[in-house]
Design a protein around this motif. Structure first.
Motif, short mmCIF file in Angstrom:
data_model
loop_
_atom_site.label_atom_id
_atom_site.label_comp_id
_atom_site.label_asym_id
_atom_site.label_seq_id
_atom_site.Cartn_x
_atom_site.Cartn_y
_atom_site.Cartn_z
N HIS A 1 0.83 -1.20 0.00
CA HIS A 1 0.00 0.00 0.00
C HIS A 1 0.86 1.25 0.00
N SER A 2 1.96 1.24 0.74
CA SER A 2 2.82 2.42 0.79
C SER A 2 3.51 2.65 -0.55
N ARG A 3 3.91 1.57 -1.23
CA ARG A 3 4.49 1.72 -2.57
C ARG A 3 3.46 2.31 -3.54
N HIS A 4 2.23 1.82 -3.45
CA HIS A 4 1.17 2.32 -4.34
C HIS A 4 0.92 3.80 -4.08
N MET A 5 0.83 4.21 -2.82
CA MET A 5 0.60 5.61 -2.49
C MET A 5 1.77 6.48 -2.94
N ASP A 6 2.99 5.99 -2.79
CA ASP A 6 4.16 6.73 -3.23
C ASP A 6 4.13 6.94 -4.74
N ASN A 7 3.73 5.91 -5.49
CA ASN A 7 3.62 6.05 -6.95
C ASN A 7 2.55 7.05 -7.34
N LEU A 8 1.43 7.04 -6.62
CA LEU A 8 0.36 8.02 -6.91
C LEU A 8 0.83 9.44 -6.65
N ILE A 9 1.56 9.64 -5.57
CA ILE A 9 2.07 10.98 -5.24
C ILE A 9 3.07 11.43 -6.30
N ARG A 10 3.94 10.52 -6.73
CA ARG A 10 4.92 10.88 -7.76
C ARG A 10 4.24 11.23 -9.08
N GLU A 11 3.16 10.53 -9.42
CA GLU A 11 2.43 10.85 -10.64
C GLU A 11 1.77 12.22 -10.54
N ALA A 12 1.22 12.53 -9.38
CA ALA A 12 0.52 13.80 -9.20
C ALA A 12 1.47 14.98 -9.14
N VAL A 13 2.55 14.84 -8.40
CA VAL A 13 3.48 15.96 -8.18
C VAL A 13 4.61 15.94 -9.18
N GLY A 14 5.04 14.79 -9.59
CA GLY A 14 6.19 14.68 -10.46
C GLY A 14 7.44 14.47 -9.61
N ASP A 15 8.57 14.36 -10.29
CA ASP A 15 9.83 14.13 -9.58
C ASP A 15 10.56 15.41 -9.24
N LYS A 16 9.98 16.56 -9.57
CA LYS A 16 10.66 17.81 -9.25
C LYS A 16 10.51 18.11 -7.76
N PRO A 17 11.51 18.73 -7.15
CA PRO A 17 11.42 19.05 -5.72
C PRO A 17 10.40 20.15 -5.47
N ALA A 18 9.84 20.17 -4.27
CA ALA A 18 8.84 21.16 -3.92
C ALA A 18 9.46 22.55 -3.82
N VAL A 19 10.71 22.65 -3.38
CA VAL A 19 11.42 23.93 -3.25
C VAL A 19 12.69 23.83 -4.08
N ASP A 20 12.91 24.81 -4.93
CA ASP A 20 14.10 24.83 -5.76
C ASP A 20 15.26 25.37 -4.94
N ARG A 21 16.25 24.55 -4.67
CA ARG A 21 17.38 24.93 -3.82
C ARG A 21 18.42 25.77 -4.56
N ASP A 22 18.44 25.74 -5.88
CA ASP A 22 19.45 26.46 -6.65
C ASP A 22 19.04 27.88 -7.00
N ASP A 23 17.88 28.30 -6.61
CA ASP A 23 17.38 29.64 -6.92
C ASP A 23 18.08 30.66 -6.04
N PRO A 24 18.85 31.61 -6.63
CA PRO A 24 19.58 32.58 -5.81
C PRO A 24 18.65 33.54 -5.05
N GLU A 25 17.46 33.79 -5.58
CA GLU A 25 16.53 34.71 -4.90
C GLU A 25 15.97 34.10 -3.61
N SER A 26 15.95 32.79 -3.49
CA SER A 26 15.40 32.16 -2.30
C SER A 26 16.35 32.27 -1.12
N ASP A 27 17.64 32.59 -1.35
CA ASP A 27 18.61 32.71 -0.26
C ASP A 27 18.46 34.04 0.48
N SER A 28 17.90 35.05 -0.16
CA SER A 28 17.83 36.35 0.48
C SER A 28 16.58 36.52 1.31
#
Length: 135
Positions: A108-135
């Protein structure tokens, strides 16, 4: 001050550790395969212990899968032997009857993880490389 863990919980945890070792070392039946003991629930009167196991495979398993049925049948047949070994190892006055069950939570946990990945995608929720987010 209340106790953190009851005696039943401590017995269940110790049984889980002992059973994992016993199944790995003592049960020589090739039909069992790679079994993981996920949880042990002991009744309050120490009459029964429900052991929840999962099988390590690459395909998705359910309780109706032939591998699961075969492994549970072998483990339930070996329950008397395992009960005797646990009684000796833990030195309990009353050793519970062992009942093995398939733990479908991993699937069940594998299935839920796959559903979340399909809905959100593999991109991170917060972009860590964005220079504007550091300020």
């Amino acid at each position: 001050m209340p106790r953190e863990f009851s005696r039943i919980d401590r017995i269940g945890d110790q049984m889980q550790r002992e059973l994992a070792q016993l199944i790995q070392r003592e049960v020589k039946d090739p039909r069992v395969g790679m079994v993981t003991v996920n949880a042990v629930k002991v009744s309050r009167d120490l009459g029964y212990a429900d052991i929840y196991v999962s099988l390590l495979t690459t395909e998705e398993l359910t309780e109706e899968s032939p591998e699961v049925r075969e492994s549970l049948a072998v483990l339930n047949k070996a329950a008397g032997f395992l009960r005797g070994q646990i009684g000796r190892a833990m030195k309990l006055r009353v050793t519970p009857q062992l009942r093995f069950h398939f733990d479908a939570l991993l699937g069940h946990s594998r299935h839920m993880d796959n559903l979340i990945r399909e809905a959100v995608g593999d991109k991170p929720a917060v972009d860590r490389d964005d220079p504007e987010s550091d300020s």
